[in-house]
Motif scaffolding. Structure first.
Motif, PDB file in Angstrom:
ATOM      1  N   LEU A 177      17.351   9.854   0.170  1.00  0.00           N
ATOM      2  CA  LEU A 177      16.974  10.200  -1.199  1.00  0.00           C
ATOM      3  C   LEU A 177      15.532   9.826  -1.496  1.00  0.00           C
ATOM      4  O   LEU A 177      14.997  10.204  -2.536  1.00  0.00           O
ATOM      5  N   THR A 178      14.920   9.071  -0.604  1.00  0.00           N
ATOM      6  CA  THR A 178      13.509   8.684  -0.760  1.00  0.00           C
ATOM      7  C   THR A 178      12.806   8.976   0.557  1.00  0.00           C
ATOM      8  O   THR A 178      13.035  10.008   1.146  1.00  0.00           O
ATOM      9  N   ILE A 179      11.998   8.082   1.010  1.00  0.00           N
ATOM     10  CA  ILE A 179      11.300   8.252   2.281  1.00  0.00           C
ATOM     11  C   ILE A 179      12.273   7.897   3.399  1.00  0.00           C
ATOM     12  O   ILE A 179      12.796   6.783   3.434  1.00  0.00           O
ATOM     13  N   GLY A 233      -4.761  13.925  -1.039  1.00  0.00           N
ATOM     14  CA  GLY A 233      -5.503  13.372  -2.160  1.00  0.00           C
ATOM     15  C   GLY A 233      -4.635  12.839  -3.290  1.00  0.00           C
ATOM     16  O   GLY A 233      -5.115  12.650  -4.388  1.00  0.00           O
ATOM     17  N   LYS A 234      -3.384  12.593  -3.029  1.00  0.00           N
ATOM     18  CA  LYS A 234      -2.497  12.036  -4.056  1.00  0.00           C
ATOM     19  C   LYS A 234      -2.356  10.553  -3.778  1.00  0.00           C
ATOM     20  O   LYS A 234      -1.630  10.144  -2.897  1.00  0.00           O
ATOM     21  N   LYS A 261       9.823   7.036   8.585  1.00  0.00           N
ATOM     22  CA  LYS A 261       8.886   8.079   8.165  1.00  0.00           C
ATOM     23  C   LYS A 261       7.855   7.578   7.161  1.00  0.00           C
ATOM     24  O   LYS A 261       7.134   8.380   6.558  1.00  0.00           O
ATOM     25  N   SER A 262       7.735   6.278   6.973  1.00  0.00           N
ATOM     26  CA  SER A 262       6.790   5.736   5.980  1.00  0.00           C
ATOM     27  C   SER A 262       5.348   6.081   6.301  1.00  0.00           C
ATOM     28  O   SER A 262       4.598   6.523   5.428  1.00  0.00           O
ATOM     29  N   SER A 263       4.950   5.895   7.554  1.00  0.00           N
ATOM     30  CA  SER A 263       3.561   6.202   7.936  1.00  0.00           C
ATOM     31  C   SER A 263       3.264   7.679   7.743  1.00  0.00           C
ATOM     32  O   SER A 263       2.215   8.055   7.216  1.00  0.00           O
ATOM     33  N   GLU A 264       4.194   8.521   8.165  1.00  0.00           N
ATOM     34  CA  GLU A 264       4.024   9.968   8.000  1.00  0.00           C
ATOM     35  C   GLU A 264       3.884  10.327   6.518  1.00  0.00           C
ATOM     36  O   GLU A 264       3.029  11.103   6.128  1.00  0.00           O
ATOM     37  N   PHE A 265       4.728   9.728   5.684  1.00  0.00           N
ATOM     38  CA  PHE A 265       4.667   9.981   4.251  1.00  0.00           C
ATOM     39  C   PHE A 265       3.320   9.549   3.684  1.00  0.00           C
ATOM     40  O   PHE A 265       2.672  10.294   2.952  1.00  0.00           O
ATOM     41  N   ASN A 266       2.887   8.328   4.035  1.00  0.00           N
ATOM     42  CA  ASN A 266       1.621   7.815   3.517  1.00  0.00           C
ATOM     43  C   ASN A 266       0.438   8.641   4.007  1.00  0.00           C
ATOM     44  O   ASN A 266      -0.472   8.939   3.231  1.00  0.00           O
ATOM     45  N   ASN A 267       0.433   9.014   5.274  1.00  0.00           N
ATOM     46  CA  ASN A 267      -0.659   9.829   5.807  1.00  0.00           C
ATOM     47  C   ASN A 267      -0.725  11.182   5.110  1.00  0.00           C
ATOM     48  O   ASN A 267      -1.792  11.666   4.756  1.00  0.00           O
ATOM     49  N   ASP A 268       0.437  11.784   4.915  1.00  0.00           N
ATOM     50  CA  ASP A 268       0.499  13.086   4.247  1.00  0.00           C
ATOM     51  C   ASP A 268       0.040  12.961   2.796  1.00  0.00           C
ATOM     52  O   ASP A 268      -0.722  13.785   2.301  1.00  0.00           O
ATOM     53  N   LYS A 269       0.467  11.920   2.131  1.00  0.00           N
ATOM     54  CA  LYS A 269       0.106  11.686   0.727  1.00  0.00           C
ATOM     55  C   LYS A 269      -1.409  11.536   0.589  1.00  0.00           C
ATOM     56  O   LYS A 269      -2.027  12.151  -0.271  1.00  0.00           O
TER      57      LYS A 269
END
Length: 184
Positions: free
Chosen positions: A156-158, A174-175, A162-170
């Motif tokens: 339901l969240t990250i 530019g968000k 997949k935290s690094s992938e999420f942060n890199n994508d974010k």
């Protein structure tokens, strides 16, 4: 300040309501009523308890004790909900009661003393008491759903790992959120 608090708390309740609903969506009808053992609660039982609590606490929130005489708390922990439709009806009925009560709070009644089981609370204390209670049970709902679905569970969240992938994508989009910028 009062309007900001009510707006913020409304967002928090809405968020946790959606978390529960996202868990329900991943389950088959029968899975909503699965119990680990006879001493455990199913998601249906937890929803029934939340409904009873919400109806009791939020009906006449500003004018009567939050523990209503008509509440049958013991029955809330019985398997009385038998279908997804019943579960969703009770779920939504409880939340409507809560949001209607929040909508009734304004600067003229914000300092009203709220009673729950004859204990005095400020409006903020009474609301925060319920927020923590509901998030506790919604966490149980998610945990049960995750156990039931095992490897078919959709985070339901990250998702785990997949935290690094999420942060890199974010950051690449530019968000940034919060106070951080690319230069931080």
């Amino acid at each position: 300040m009062i309007n900001e608090y009510i707006s913020d708390i409304r967002k928090l309740f809405s968020y946790y309501k959606s978390v529960g609903e996202k868990a329900f969506e991943q389950l088959d009808d029968n899975e909503l009523f699965w119990r680990y053992n006879e001493h455990s609660n199913s998601i249906g039982i937890i929803v029934n308890h939340l409904w009873g609590n919400m109806k009791s606490r939020w009906t006449d929130f500003l004018t009567s004790d939050g523990e209503k005489q008509w509440r049958n708390r013991d029955l809330e922990f019985e398997s009385v909900i038998n279908t997804r439709e019943e579960l969703l009806n009770k779920w939504n009925e409880g939340w409507v009661c809560l949001f209607n009560a929040l909508d009734s709070i304004n600067k003229d009644n914000f300092n009203t003393k709220i009673y729950i089981r004859n204990q005095e609370h400020s409006v903020i204390e009474a609301i925060n008491r319920q927020l923590t209670h509901y998030t506790y049970h919604i966490g149980q709902i998610v945990y049960l759903a995750k156990m039931i679905k095992e490897d078919k569970w959709k985070s339901l969240t990250i998702p785990k790992g997949k935290s690094s992938e999420f942060n890199n994508d974010k950051f690449s989009r530019g968000k940034h959120g919060g106070h951080f910028s690319e230069k931080s």
